[in-house]
Design a protein around this motif. Structure first.
Motif, PDB file in Angstrom:
ATOM      1  N   LYS A 167     -12.296   1.702   2.868  1.00  0.00           N
ATOM      2  CA  LYS A 167     -12.329   3.163   2.957  1.00  0.00           C
ATOM      3  C   LYS A 167     -11.230   3.854   2.173  1.00  0.00           C
ATOM      4  O   LYS A 167     -11.177   5.062   2.121  1.00  0.00           O
ATOM      5  CB  LYS A 167     -12.226   3.599   4.431  1.00  0.00           C
ATOM      6  CG  LYS A 167     -13.352   3.091   5.293  1.00  0.00           C
ATOM      7  CD  LYS A 167     -14.616   3.848   5.030  1.00  0.00           C
ATOM      8  CE  LYS A 167     -15.695   3.383   5.980  1.00  0.00           C
ATOM      9  NZ  LYS A 167     -17.001   3.742   5.592  1.00  0.00           N
ATOM     10  N   LYS A 168     -10.297   3.071   1.585  1.00  0.00           N
ATOM     11  CA  LYS A 168      -9.194   3.722   0.895  1.00  0.00           C
ATOM     12  C   LYS A 168      -8.738   2.895  -0.297  1.00  0.00           C
ATOM     13  O   LYS A 168      -8.901   1.687  -0.330  1.00  0.00           O
ATOM     14  CB  LYS A 168      -8.017   3.957   1.825  1.00  0.00           C
ATOM     15  CG  LYS A 168      -7.348   2.688   2.309  1.00  0.00           C
ATOM     16  CD  LYS A 168      -6.119   2.987   3.121  1.00  0.00           C
ATOM     17  CE  LYS A 168      -5.420   1.669   3.456  1.00  0.00           C
ATOM     18  NZ  LYS A 168      -4.083   1.863   3.886  1.00  0.00           N
ATOM     19  N   SER A 169      -8.162   3.581  -1.258  1.00  0.00           N
ATOM     20  CA  SER A 169      -7.552   2.904  -2.393  1.00  0.00           C
ATOM     21  C   SER A 169      -6.166   2.432  -1.994  1.00  0.00           C
ATOM     22  O   SER A 169      -5.467   3.084  -1.232  1.00  0.00           O
ATOM     23  CB  SER A 169      -7.426   3.861  -3.582  1.00  0.00           C
ATOM     24  OG  SER A 169      -8.699   4.190  -4.065  1.00  0.00           O
ATOM     25  N   THR A 170      -5.784   1.285  -2.512  1.00  0.00           N
ATOM     26  CA  THR A 170      -4.451   0.751  -2.291  1.00  0.00           C
ATOM     27  C   THR A 170      -3.840   0.534  -3.659  1.00  0.00           C
ATOM     28  O   THR A 170      -4.196  -0.408  -4.358  1.00  0.00           O
ATOM     29  CB  THR A 170      -4.505  -0.569  -1.492  1.00  0.00           C
ATOM     30  OG1 THR A 170      -5.173  -0.325  -0.263  1.00  0.00           O
ATOM     31  CG2 THR A 170      -3.119  -1.102  -1.216  1.00  0.00           C
ATOM     32  N   SER A 187       0.831  -1.193   0.000  1.00  0.00           N
ATOM     33  CA  SER A 187       0.000   0.000   0.000  1.00  0.00           C
ATOM     34  C   SER A 187       0.872   1.251   0.000  1.00  0.00           C
ATOM     35  O   SER A 187       2.060   1.201   0.271  1.00  0.00           O
ATOM     36  CB  SER A 187      -0.916   0.001   1.223  1.00  0.00           C
ATOM     37  OG  SER A 187      -0.145   0.096   2.393  1.00  0.00           O
ATOM     38  N   LYS A 188       0.256   2.371  -0.297  1.00  0.00           N
ATOM     39  CA  LYS A 188       0.950   3.655  -0.338  1.00  0.00           C
ATOM     40  C   LYS A 188       1.708   3.884   0.954  1.00  0.00           C
ATOM     41  O   LYS A 188       1.175   3.735   2.031  1.00  0.00           O
ATOM     42  CB  LYS A 188      -0.072   4.766  -0.554  1.00  0.00           C
ATOM     43  CG  LYS A 188       0.551   6.140  -0.589  1.00  0.00           C
ATOM     44  CD  LYS A 188      -0.508   7.197  -0.748  1.00  0.00           C
ATOM     45  CE  LYS A 188       0.137   8.567  -0.678  1.00  0.00           C
ATOM     46  NZ  LYS A 188      -0.836   9.613  -0.650  1.00  0.00           N
ATOM     47  N   LYS A 221      -0.127   5.494 -10.126  1.00  0.00           N
ATOM     48  CA  LYS A 221      -1.049   6.558  -9.726  1.00  0.00           C
ATOM     49  C   LYS A 221      -1.232   7.568 -10.854  1.00  0.00           C
ATOM     50  O   LYS A 221      -2.349   7.970 -11.153  1.00  0.00           O
ATOM     51  CB  LYS A 221      -0.541   7.263  -8.467  1.00  0.00           C
ATOM     52  CG  LYS A 221      -0.753   6.467  -7.220  1.00  0.00           C
ATOM     53  CD  LYS A 221      -0.388   7.304  -6.035  1.00  0.00           C
ATOM     54  CE  LYS A 221       0.628   6.550  -5.230  1.00  0.00           C
ATOM     55  NZ  LYS A 221       1.196   7.309  -4.170  1.00  0.00           N
ATOM     56  N   GLY A 237      -6.887   1.290  -7.916  1.00  0.00           N
ATOM     57  CA  GLY A 237      -6.681   1.292  -6.475  1.00  0.00           C
ATOM     58  C   GLY A 237      -7.112   0.017  -5.792  1.00  0.00           C
ATOM     59  O   GLY A 237      -7.274  -0.019  -4.578  1.00  0.00           O
ATOM     60  N   THR A 288     -11.472  -4.493  -2.192  1.00  0.00           N
ATOM     61  CA  THR A 288     -12.311  -3.496  -1.522  1.00  0.00           C
ATOM     62  C   THR A 288     -12.779  -4.008  -0.162  1.00  0.00           C
ATOM     63  O   THR A 288     -12.882  -3.251   0.793  1.00  0.00           O
ATOM     64  CB  THR A 288     -13.523  -3.145  -2.401  1.00  0.00           C
ATOM     65  OG1 THR A 288     -13.055  -2.763  -3.694  1.00  0.00           O
ATOM     66  CG2 THR A 288     -14.359  -2.041  -1.804  1.00  0.00           C
ATOM     67  N   THR A 303      -9.915  -3.264   2.219  1.00  0.00           N
ATOM     68  CA  THR A 303      -9.612  -1.841   2.428  1.00  0.00           C
ATOM     69  C   THR A 303     -10.796  -1.015   1.937  1.00  0.00           C
ATOM     70  O   THR A 303     -10.689  -0.314   0.936  1.00  0.00           O
ATOM     71  CB  THR A 303      -8.327  -1.425   1.682  1.00  0.00           C
ATOM     72  OG1 THR A 303      -8.475  -1.762   0.303  1.00  0.00           O
ATOM     73  CG2 THR A 303      -7.104  -2.093   2.255  1.00  0.00           C
ATOM     74  N   GLU A 363      -9.646   5.118 -11.706  1.00  0.00           N
ATOM     75  CA  GLU A 363      -9.015   5.308 -10.400  1.00  0.00           C
ATOM     76  C   GLU A 363      -9.450   4.220  -9.418  1.00  0.00           C
ATOM     77  O   GLU A 363      -8.645   3.706  -8.648  1.00  0.00           O
ATOM     78  CB  GLU A 363      -9.323   6.694  -9.857  1.00  0.00           C
ATOM     79  CG  GLU A 363      -8.589   7.788 -10.597  1.00  0.00           C
ATOM     80  CD  GLU A 363      -8.927   9.176 -10.098  1.00  0.00           C
ATOM     81  OE1 GLU A 363      -9.519   9.298  -9.009  1.00  0.00           O
ATOM     82  OE2 GLU A 363      -8.589  10.137 -10.803  1.00  0.00           O
ATOM     83  N   GLU A 364     -10.739   3.867  -9.463  1.00  0.00           N
ATOM     84  CA  GLU A 364     -11.236   2.813  -8.576  1.00  0.00           C
ATOM     85  C   GLU A 364     -10.548   1.481  -8.877  1.00  0.00           C
ATOM     86  O   GLU A 364     -10.057   0.799  -7.968  1.00  0.00           O
ATOM     87  CB  GLU A 364     -12.742   2.644  -8.746  1.00  0.00           C
ATOM     88  CG  GLU A 364     -13.311   1.468  -7.969  1.00  0.00           C
ATOM     89  CD  GLU A 364     -14.669   1.023  -8.472  1.00  0.00           C
ATOM     90  OE1 GLU A 364     -14.976  -0.163  -8.286  1.00  0.00           O
ATOM     91  OE2 GLU A 364     -15.410   1.842  -9.047  1.00  0.00           O
TER      92      GLU A 364
END
Length: 162
Positions: A120-123, A22-23, A41, A64, A115, A118, A60-61
């Protein structure tokens, strides 16, 4: 043995054997991985018709939808106890686990597996994993771990996962 040769043949179908970080979780001393992560990205942001916001949001979805090695290991540890209680590492393939564990887990939220882990956030992945559906899940997870540890093969890791 024939079984080992069969599993090796499955793994030879791997185009790229990598793990998703992950980021911000790229290990120190890995500038190439950091640069690759940034490229993903930028690709997700720039690969779209600027006039079509829906396209950009979907790209983007999808870009991520990575998972961390930590999330993969957390899922793997749950197999055989909390999830897919009949899981047998020497028997069940990726296809078996997808059908009997991942699909049921994600059906309630109607979401992708990444999803689910994670929500709540994109990885954004810095590495990609490709696999054969007929590969033992244990071997796939062992290969991902071995790659993350920069091991030459996954055999010793697979034994520890049994």
């Amino acid at each position: 043995t024939d079984k080992a040769a069969s599993h090796l043949a499955d793994l030879e179908g791997l185009v790229t054997l990598d793990v998703c970080w992950s980021k911000g979780a790229v290990p120190e001393g890995k500038p190439v991985l950091r640069a690759r992560q940034q490229n993903y990205k930028e690709f997700a942001i720039n690969y779209a018709d600027p006039e079509d916001l829906r396209w950009r949001e979907k790209v983007e979805e999808l870009a991520g939808r990575g998972i961390t090695l930590e999330a993969l290991l957390h899922f793997y540890r749950r197999l055989g106890s909390e999830v897919m209680t009949h899981y047998d590492p020497g028997c069940h393939t990726v296809a078996d686990v997808v059908r009997q564990a991942i699909i049921p887990l994600t059906a309630i939220g109607r979401c992708a597996w990444a999803t689910y882990w994670t929500p709540k956030k994109s990885t954004f992945p810095s590495k990609w994993v490709t696999h054969a559906w007929s590969t033992l899940l244990q071997d796939l997870v062992a290969a991902v771990i071995a790659n993350a540890l920069e091991e030459q093969d996954y055999g010793s890791v697979a034994i520890r996962l049994e």
